[in-house]
Design a protein around this motif. Sequence first.
Motif, short mmCIF file in Angstrom:
data_model
loop_
_atom_site.label_atom_id
_atom_site.label_comp_id
_atom_site.label_asym_id
_atom_site.label_seq_id
_atom_site.Cartn_x
_atom_site.Cartn_y
_atom_site.Cartn_z
N VAL A 126 8.35 14.42 -23.79
CA VAL A 126 7.96 14.75 -22.63
C VAL A 126 8.94 15.10 -21.49
O VAL A 126 9.00 16.16 -20.68
CB VAL A 126 6.81 13.73 -22.14
CG1 VAL A 126 6.52 13.96 -20.79
CG2 VAL A 126 5.83 13.63 -23.18
N ARG A 127 10.00 14.19 -21.45
CA ARG A 127 11.06 14.52 -20.84
C ARG A 127 11.81 15.72 -21.02
O ARG A 127 12.12 16.49 -20.08
CB ARG A 127 12.28 13.39 -21.17
CG ARG A 127 11.50 11.91 -20.61
CD ARG A 127 10.98 11.83 -19.05
NE ARG A 127 12.07 12.11 -18.19
CZ ARG A 127 12.91 11.16 -17.52
NH1 ARG A 127 12.62 9.98 -17.73
NH2 ARG A 127 13.88 11.63 -16.61
N LEU A 128 12.08 16.38 -22.22
CA LEU A 128 12.66 17.41 -22.44
C LEU A 128 11.73 18.61 -22.12
O LEU A 128 12.33 19.50 -21.41
CB LEU A 128 12.86 17.64 -24.01
CG LEU A 128 13.22 19.06 -24.59
CD1 LEU A 128 14.81 19.25 -24.25
CD2 LEU A 128 13.21 19.21 -26.01
N PHE A 129 10.65 18.47 -22.24
CA PHE A 129 9.67 19.50 -21.77
C PHE A 129 9.56 19.96 -20.27
O PHE A 129 9.77 20.78 -19.84
CB PHE A 129 8.15 18.97 -22.29
CG PHE A 129 6.94 19.81 -21.37
CD1 PHE A 129 6.92 21.30 -21.62
CD2 PHE A 129 5.96 19.31 -20.61
CE1 PHE A 129 5.81 22.01 -21.26
CE2 PHE A 129 5.22 20.14 -19.91
CZ PHE A 129 5.02 21.38 -20.45
N TRP A 130 10.06 18.75 -19.53
CA TRP A 130 9.66 19.05 -17.91
C TRP A 130 11.35 19.36 -17.74
O TRP A 130 11.39 20.26 -16.53
CB TRP A 130 9.52 17.67 -17.26
CG TRP A 130 7.87 17.36 -17.30
CD1 TRP A 130 7.17 16.60 -18.24
CD2 TRP A 130 7.25 17.79 -16.19
NE1 TRP A 130 6.25 16.83 -17.82
CE2 TRP A 130 5.81 17.20 -16.74
CE3 TRP A 130 7.26 18.55 -15.11
CZ2 TRP A 130 4.91 17.57 -16.13
CZ3 TRP A 130 6.07 18.69 -14.56
CH2 TRP A 130 4.79 18.41 -14.78
N ARG A 131 12.15 19.01 -18.57
CA ARG A 131 13.59 19.58 -18.00
C ARG A 131 13.68 21.12 -18.20
O ARG A 131 14.27 21.76 -17.44
CB ARG A 131 14.64 18.95 -19.04
CG ARG A 131 15.01 17.58 -18.62
CD ARG A 131 15.98 17.70 -17.22
NE ARG A 131 17.10 18.19 -17.48
CZ ARG A 131 18.34 17.49 -17.67
NH1 ARG A 131 18.26 16.06 -17.86
NH2 ARG A 131 19.41 18.09 -17.69
N LEU A 132 13.21 21.55 -19.60
CA LEU A 132 13.24 22.83 -19.75
C LEU A 132 12.25 23.82 -18.75
O LEU A 132 12.70 24.90 -18.43
CB LEU A 132 12.64 23.22 -21.27
CG LEU A 132 13.94 22.61 -22.44
CD1 LEU A 132 13.28 22.93 -23.56
CD2 LEU A 132 15.19 23.44 -21.92
N ARG A 133 11.21 23.14 -18.40
CA ARG A 133 10.46 23.96 -17.38
C ARG A 133 11.09 24.05 -16.21
O ARG A 133 11.24 25.19 -15.49
CB ARG A 133 9.06 23.08 -17.35
CG ARG A 133 8.04 23.26 -18.49
CD ARG A 133 6.57 23.00 -17.99
NE ARG A 133 6.23 22.57 -16.73
CZ ARG A 133 4.90 22.50 -16.19
NH1 ARG A 133 4.02 22.78 -17.07
NH2 ARG A 133 4.90 21.89 -15.14
#
Length: 476
Positions: free
Chosen positions: A262-269
């Motif tokens: 989830v943390r990676l998802f928001w970073r890439l967004r």
Amino acid sequence: MNSPWRELGLPGPSDTETIKRAYAQRLKEVHPEEDPEGFQALHRAYQMARRMATDRRNRRPMPVFQEPEGRSEPQETPTESEGQDGSALEDQEEPPEHAGPEELDFSALEDQAEEDESQSEDWDFEELLEEEEPEDRPPPEELPHQAEEYETVWGYHRKKRGVDKIMLLIAALLMLLVVGRLALPEVLNSLEKNTYPRTILQQMEEDWGVEIVSSPNNDKREELRYLYWLEDNPEIRFQAIYRGGRDMEAGQLGYDTNYPNVRLFWRLRDFAAQWPAYSLSFNVEQTDHEGEGASGGSPPSLFVFQMPMHGGEDFVQALGDELEAVSQESWYQKQMPEFRVYLVYRDSIIINYNSTTATEPCTGETLLLQYEEQSSLALLHSILYYDGVVYKDFPDADGSEVVRSGQATFGDDDYWMMVCWDRDGSGHSIDYLLRKDLTALYCQPSLYPGYLSDLAPAETVTLEDGTPVTVYRLPE
């Protein structure tokens, strides 16, 4: 003691029904807790009066006395005022047994009542009024036609009651015990499951160093998969599955979570928002079974960036630097997220980075090097499949596949090369060679003994930037 009838408020000997009614009326006036001695006297009187009434009816009827014949009328007794000497009265014999009810000797009955009372220390006052009196029932031998309706209990004859209250109570307790043993594991399991969401929350806050909120629906879930979000950012939602057996030394957290993903998802967004020309798409977000939240606690694991035909070097360098920075985060170091990043040109993959299979850390330099090596091959693949060149050689394009790709040199010219063959095992195979100056594409059967010069122009394909590419094939 007083006459038992007087204690009960009766004028004299009475039948058992009258005695019981009088006793019930007196119980309203004499309460055992407020006047225990008075209650004991009342109860003894009730027992004696009831016993006397029963004996009188069943066994010892009261005798009838008759006056003897020829007995003269009694003479008047002079009063003390007439000077009669009372000493003669004192010497007179005791009156006969049948003198009067007020002079009857109740000591034997009183002793019997006290003996009955000493056999029990606890009084069931409601039962004294409600239960049927066993002594009032005739014994079975006196009423043979009704004998089957009676039974003998502790020496008394009473009407059969079926199952006693005590038996009913024992049966109820046994039933509760059986049902309780069957239901107890399920109840305990349900209570234990209700503690899992809170247990996971406490463990995750300790492990990840963040403040977490548990979804209000977690207590209602059947499966051990729960939804949480960050207290300072409710949009960042993630899931955790209870596993139990927490052992930090052995690396067992006691739960599984997709928090790092989830943390990676928001970073890439956030990164993609800074590069709008390179659109980001990803596999469809999966929400939990309650469908809560924007990201639903189940983020995508595949990220696809659409690349232009030329000029993507700066973006690729920045993306590599971002992935390197993310890999230094504490949550990434604690548990590496599993994800893939694709850079594609139209439908052709230029770069495929997989976090679980990568042999070296992703950096801006390594990602840029792969891009420079693979972008032209992706262009060739796009011409074959996106522009439809391969359909002329393989009518069923889905039945063909690329088995080899790379670079080749023929004469003085350099080419990007791909080899495709038919999956059905027919042995049909074609070599596709794209000149690096993008002026010509040659479609030559594999192991063809001739030369590229034997091929003739067949069609022209216009690239995305307007560049025309001439396609050569063997003459028909």
